[in-house]
Design an enzyme around this catalytic site. Sequence first.
Site, PDB file in Angstrom:
ATOM      1  N   CYS A 157      -3.915   2.747  -4.390  1.00 22.59           N
ATOM      2  CA  CYS A 157      -4.873   3.506  -3.578  1.00 22.59           C
ATOM      3  C   CYS A 157      -5.021   4.904  -4.162  1.00 22.59           C
ATOM      4  CB  CYS A 157      -4.408   3.582  -2.128  1.00 22.59           C
ATOM      5  SG  CYS A 157      -5.528   4.537  -1.076  1.00 22.59           S
ATOM      6  N   HIS A 203      -7.697   0.261  -4.004  1.00 22.45           N
ATOM      7  CA  HIS A 203      -8.510   1.047  -3.068  1.00 22.45           C
ATOM      8  C   HIS A 203      -9.005   2.259  -3.839  1.00 22.45           C
ATOM      9  CE1 HIS A 203      -6.475  -0.304   0.967  1.00 22.45           C
ATOM     10  NE2 HIS A 203      -7.055  -1.303   0.308  1.00 22.45           N
ATOM     11  N   HIS A 234       0.844  -1.205   0.000  1.00 27.01           N
ATOM     12  CA  HIS A 234       0.000   0.000   0.000  1.00 27.01           C
ATOM     13  C   HIS A 234       0.870   1.243   0.000  1.00 27.01           C
ATOM     14  CE1 HIS A 234      -2.877   3.026   1.398  1.00 27.01           C
ATOM     15  NE2 HIS A 234      -3.842   2.188   1.093  1.00 27.01           N
ATOM     16  N   ASP A 259     -12.996   2.738  -0.620  1.00 30.60           N
ATOM     17  CA  ASP A 259     -12.142   2.965   0.540  1.00 30.60           C
ATOM     18  C   ASP A 259     -12.540   4.253   1.251  1.00 30.60           C
ATOM     19  OD1 ASP A 259     -10.000   2.599   2.272  1.00 30.60           O
ATOM     20  OD2 ASP A 259      -8.595   3.648   0.972  1.00 30.60           O
ATOM     21  N   HIS A 260     -12.642   4.177   2.544  1.00 28.15           N
ATOM     22  CA  HIS A 260     -12.968   5.332   3.391  1.00 28.15           C
ATOM     23  C   HIS A 260     -14.253   6.028   2.931  1.00 28.15           C
ATOM     24  CE1 HIS A 260      -8.597   6.015   4.995  1.00 28.15           C
ATOM     25  NE2 HIS A 260      -8.992   4.759   5.084  1.00 28.15           N
ATOM     26  N   TYR A 296     -15.029   4.161   8.124  1.00 30.54           N
ATOM     27  CA  TYR A 296     -15.440   2.792   7.812  1.00 30.54           C
ATOM     28  C   TYR A 296     -16.873   2.484   8.235  1.00 30.54           C
ATOM     29  CZ  TYR A 296     -10.762   1.702   6.291  1.00 30.54           C
ATOM     30  OH  TYR A 296      -9.587   1.675   5.583  1.00 30.54           O
TER      31      TYR A 296
END
Length: 356
Positions: free
Chosen positions: A236, A265, A198, A310-311, A324
Site C-alpha cells: 500500500c 493499493h 496490509h 486506493d482512497h 471510496y
Amino acid sequence: MELTFRWYGEEDPVKLEYIRQIPGMKGIVSAIYDVPVGEAWSLERITKLKHTIEGHGLKLSVIESVPVHEHIKLGLPTRERYIDNYKETLRNLAQAEVDIVCYNVMPVFDWTRSRLDFPLADRSTTLIYEDEVVTQMDPVTGKLRLPGWDTSYKDGELELLFAQYHELNEEDYWVNIAYFVGEIMPLADELGIRMAVHPDDPPWPIFGLPRILGKEAQFERYLALHDGPSHGMCFCTGSLGSDPDNDLPGMIRRIGSEGRIHFVHARNVKVTGHHSFMETAHLSEEGSVDMAEIMCALSDIRYEGPLRSDHGRMIWGETGRPGYGLYDRALGAVYLNGLWEAVTKCRKQEAAVASR
C-alpha cells in the site's frame, strides 16, 4: 498488472455497472460484510458474491478482508475456534476459485484518520491524519472520537480490549501473530491462496497499541515467519508512504523480487509534518509519492497481480463512503493504467532495440 476496484456490496452507492465503465477495469475487490468477525463464510455466500460480480462482466479478484479476530491477536485460548473458522473460510474461498485474500493484523482499529472531510484548495474534500489531534483522543472514554470508528462494541468491551492489549509488549504481539501465520499459511499453500497482509495505517503505534508492520525491516521479519508461496503482502503506497523514511520503489524491488507482493493499493499522500499527512489526488506532483517511480518498480519485478486505486477525494459534489467515492478513484485508476501502459511499452521498445 490487473486493474481492480473496491466494491462494498449491494448497498454501495458505487454500482458495479459504473465500475465496469472505467476503461481497463478488470476486477473487483470485495468481501462479505455482514458476517460477524471470526465466523466462517459459507460457500453459498461466497459463490453468490462471485456470480453477482461476474454478471457485470468483472472478476472477483481479491477478497478484502477476511478479518483476524482480536482473540487471535491477543493469544487467548479461544483463538483456536476463530482460527478453525478462518481455515473453513479459506477452504470455501478456494472451492469458489478465489485465490487472493488481503488481511491486516492491526489491533482494535483499522485505518485511522483525524478527519474525513478536510477541504482542499480546489474545494474537494479528503482524509487527513493530524498527530496532534489523534494524540489527544481517548477511544476508551469516548470524550474524543474519530469519525467512522467501529461503534459495535458493547459497554465495557472496548475498555476490556485495551486492558488486555496493555498486558502485551510488542514481542508478545509478535508471538501471537506468528502463531496465526504458522496455523494459516501451510493451509493457504495447500489451497493455492495468496495471503496479502496490509501495512499498518498509519504505519506507527497509536493509542499505546502494538503495531508491527510499518517499515521494511518489520515486513522482512513478518515474511520470514513462513517461506511458502502463500505468505506475502499487499503493498500500500499510501500507508507506507506516510512515513518518509520508507523507500517505496526500493521496497517493491527487494520484496517483489522474492515474489512476496501479491496485491497493490496505489494512492498518494502528502506528508505535512511528523506523523501527519493528507490524502491527495493520485497524480505524483500532488503528493509525496512518485507514482511513476512506483509503476517503474512494479514493471522491474514483472508484477502481474491486481492493483487498485486506493482512497479518493470527494469531488464534483459526490457524497458517500469517505475515501471510496466513484469519481476520484476512477480518475486514479485511469491515470495508473496510463502510467503502466507507458512504462511497459517503453520497456519493450528498449528491449527490442537492445536485442538488435
